[in-house]
Write a protein that holds these residues in place. Structure first.
Motif, PDB file in Angstrom:
ATOM      1  N   GLY A 125     -23.066  69.614  51.718  1.00  0.00           N
ATOM      2  CA  GLY A 125     -23.420  68.201  51.687  1.00  0.00           C
ATOM      3  C   GLY A 125     -23.589  67.668  50.276  1.00  0.00           C
ATOM      4  O   GLY A 125     -23.911  68.403  49.338  1.00  0.00           O
ATOM      5  N   LEU A 126     -23.373  66.374  50.107  1.00  0.00           N
ATOM      6  CA  LEU A 126     -23.447  65.726  48.808  1.00  0.00           C
ATOM      7  C   LEU A 126     -24.847  65.788  48.203  1.00  0.00           C
ATOM      8  O   LEU A 126     -25.005  65.957  46.992  1.00  0.00           O
ATOM      9  CB  LEU A 126     -23.006  64.264  48.937  1.00  0.00           C
ATOM     10  CG  LEU A 126     -22.983  63.452  47.638  1.00  0.00           C
ATOM     11  CD1 LEU A 126     -22.040  64.088  46.627  1.00  0.00           C
ATOM     12  CD2 LEU A 126     -22.568  62.005  47.927  1.00  0.00           C
ATOM     13  N   SER A 127     -25.855  65.671  49.039  1.00  0.00           N
ATOM     14  CA  SER A 127     -27.236  65.697  48.549  1.00  0.00           C
ATOM     15  C   SER A 127     -27.559  67.024  47.871  1.00  0.00           C
ATOM     16  O   SER A 127     -28.140  67.052  46.786  1.00  0.00           O
ATOM     17  CB  SER A 127     -28.200  65.458  49.720  1.00  0.00           C
ATOM     18  OG  SER A 127     -29.541  65.584  49.284  1.00  0.00           O
ATOM     19  N   GLN A 128     -27.159  68.131  48.504  1.00  0.00           N
ATOM     20  CA  GLN A 128     -27.409  69.455  47.932  1.00  0.00           C
ATOM     21  C   GLN A 128     -26.577  69.671  46.673  1.00  0.00           C
ATOM     22  O   GLN A 128     -27.049  70.265  45.699  1.00  0.00           O
ATOM     23  CB  GLN A 128     -27.110  70.546  48.960  1.00  0.00           C
ATOM     24  CG  GLN A 128     -27.650  71.924  48.566  1.00  0.00           C
ATOM     25  CD  GLN A 128     -27.467  72.954  49.671  1.00  0.00           C
ATOM     26  OE1 GLN A 128     -26.334  73.273  50.033  1.00  0.00           O
ATOM     27  NE2 GLN A 128     -28.570  73.456  50.195  1.00  0.00           N
ATOM     28  N   LEU A 129     -25.352  69.178  46.677  1.00  0.00           N
ATOM     29  CA  LEU A 129     -24.500  69.278  45.495  1.00  0.00           C
ATOM     30  C   LEU A 129     -25.129  68.558  44.307  1.00  0.00           C
ATOM     31  O   LEU A 129     -25.202  69.099  43.200  1.00  0.00           O
ATOM     32  CB  LEU A 129     -23.117  68.672  45.785  1.00  0.00           C
ATOM     33  CG  LEU A 129     -22.073  69.557  46.477  1.00  0.00           C
ATOM     34  CD1 LEU A 129     -20.825  68.724  46.783  1.00  0.00           C
ATOM     35  CD2 LEU A 129     -21.719  70.753  45.623  1.00  0.00           C
ATOM     36  N   SER A 130     -25.604  67.351  44.536  1.00  0.00           N
ATOM     37  CA  SER A 130     -26.197  66.548  43.468  1.00  0.00           C
ATOM     38  C   SER A 130     -27.443  67.220  42.907  1.00  0.00           C
ATOM     39  O   SER A 130     -27.646  67.266  41.685  1.00  0.00           O
ATOM     40  CB  SER A 130     -26.546  65.153  43.984  1.00  0.00           C
ATOM     41  OG  SER A 130     -25.393  64.470  44.417  1.00  0.00           O
ATOM     42  N   HIS A 131     -28.286  67.733  43.785  1.00  0.00           N
ATOM     43  CA  HIS A 131     -29.528  68.376  43.350  1.00  0.00           C
ATOM     44  C   HIS A 131     -29.242  69.614  42.507  1.00  0.00           C
ATOM     45  O   HIS A 131     -29.805  69.791  41.417  1.00  0.00           O
ATOM     46  CB  HIS A 131     -30.360  68.762  44.572  1.00  0.00           C
ATOM     47  CG  HIS A 131     -31.574  69.562  44.242  1.00  0.00           C
ATOM     48  ND1 HIS A 131     -32.694  69.017  43.633  1.00  0.00           N
ATOM     49  CD2 HIS A 131     -31.854  70.892  44.410  1.00  0.00           C
ATOM     50  CE1 HIS A 131     -33.596  69.957  43.446  1.00  0.00           C
ATOM     51  NE2 HIS A 131     -33.117  71.101  43.915  1.00  0.00           N
ATOM     52  N   LYS A 132     -28.347  70.472  42.992  1.00  0.00           N
ATOM     53  CA  LYS A 132     -28.037  71.709  42.266  1.00  0.00           C
ATOM     54  C   LYS A 132     -27.276  71.420  40.973  1.00  0.00           C
ATOM     55  O   LYS A 132     -27.493  72.092  39.952  1.00  0.00           O
ATOM     56  CB  LYS A 132     -27.227  72.656  43.154  1.00  0.00           C
ATOM     57  CG  LYS A 132     -28.038  73.282  44.285  1.00  0.00           C
ATOM     58  CD  LYS A 132     -27.224  74.328  45.024  1.00  0.00           C
ATOM     59  CE  LYS A 132     -28.044  75.018  46.100  1.00  0.00           C
ATOM     60  NZ  LYS A 132     -27.265  76.077  46.796  1.00  0.00           N
ATOM     61  N   ALA A 133     -26.383  70.434  41.007  1.00  0.00           N
ATOM     62  CA  ALA A 133     -25.613  70.097  39.810  1.00  0.00           C
ATOM     63  C   ALA A 133     -26.540  69.640  38.697  1.00  0.00           C
ATOM     64  O   ALA A 133     -26.395  70.041  37.531  1.00  0.00           O
ATOM     65  CB  ALA A 133     -24.601  69.002  40.133  1.00  0.00           C
ATOM     66  N   LYS A 134     -27.497  68.816  39.021  1.00  0.00           N
ATOM     67  CA  LYS A 134     -28.468  68.317  38.037  1.00  0.00           C
ATOM     68  C   LYS A 134     -29.293  69.465  37.461  1.00  0.00           C
ATOM     69  O   LYS A 134     -29.521  69.541  36.246  1.00  0.00           O
ATOM     70  CB  LYS A 134     -29.384  67.292  38.700  1.00  0.00           C
ATOM     71  CG  LYS A 134     -30.380  66.617  37.743  1.00  0.00           C
ATOM     72  CD  LYS A 134     -31.131  65.523  38.492  1.00  0.00           C
ATOM     73  CE  LYS A 134     -32.082  64.786  37.557  1.00  0.00           C
ATOM     74  NZ  LYS A 134     -33.194  65.622  37.106  1.00  0.00           N
TER      75      LYS A 134
END
Length: 233
Positions: A125-134
């Protein structure tokens, strides 16, 4: 004859200290002099030092057990780690050994970044991607990050742009760069290191030193040093 209570690693620090205290008390039961305030404080200080020493010994034994588990891999398995870098880090035991080696060179951030990227690719999911990417960017890539990895300006800029719209491939270029760095630089040194050679020949690291230390206190030695224990009692 050595006192098994003092030498057994199965006893915890508190048990060994109590056993030692009983031995010394029985050795000085007769002829003990009334203690002064200074002598009482000195007793407490010495007992505290002994407890800290025993606790540290327990920690050393725990580290030895971890190393022994790592060395339980057969020489044939360890030998395969020398066939390729990918073979080494594809196995947990190999990855753990390589990580320990990088820590001795103060460059463990490279393998930690690589593992973080592998975990990132499993995001859902995009939410998990954004959190981990940051989190990865702030930990490993941005200027003066706590575990900043060695990336050239072009890759940093490319990664920085990708962060605004993260995808599974956001860190591909950076991960490939660090993988190549480890493969060409750190991996050859790992294969020549005593850590790898000890594992290859089934020699647990730290074994000799810890065994010698575990026999550093014996009943006879305590008996010979009896006058020194008066201050404890």
């Amino acid at each position: 004859m050595e006192n098994p209570l003092l030498l057994s690693p199965q006893l915890n620090a508190s048990s060994r200290v109590k056993s030692l205290y009983k031995i010394m008390k029985s050795m000085n039961k007769e002829g003990a002099k009334p203690e002064t305030k200074h002598r009482a404080q000195e007793k407490r200080n010495r007992l505290s030092l002994l407890q800290k020493s025993e606790l540290q010994r327990n920690v050393d034994l725990d580290k030895f057990e971890e190393l022994a588990k790592a060395s339980s891999k057969s020489p044939e398995t360890v030998k395969k780690w020398g066939e390729s870098f990918d073979m080494l880090i594809s196995q947990k035991a190999g990855l753990d050994a390589f990580t320990r080696f990088l820590k001795t060179e103060f460059s463990e951030e490279n393998i930690e970044f690589w593992m973080a990227c592998e975990d990132y690719k499993k995001s859902k999911g995009l939410s998990q991607l954004s959190h981990k990417a940051k989190k990865i960017y702030e930990t490993f890539i941005e200027k003066e990050a706590p575990k900043e990895v060695n990336l050239d300006f072009t890759i940093k800029e490319q990664t920085n742009q990708n962060i605004s719209h993260p995808t599974i491939n956001t860190f591909d270029a950076a991960q490939t760069k660090i993988y190549t760095l480890m493969e060409q630089d750190s991996y050859p040194r790992f294969l020549k290191s005593s850590l790898y050679l000890d594992l290859l020949h089934g020699r647990p690291q730290g074994c000799t030193a810890l065994r010698r230390r575990s026999r550093s206190f014996t009943f006879n030695e305590f008996k010979d040093a009896q006058p020194d224990f008066a201050i404890w009692l």
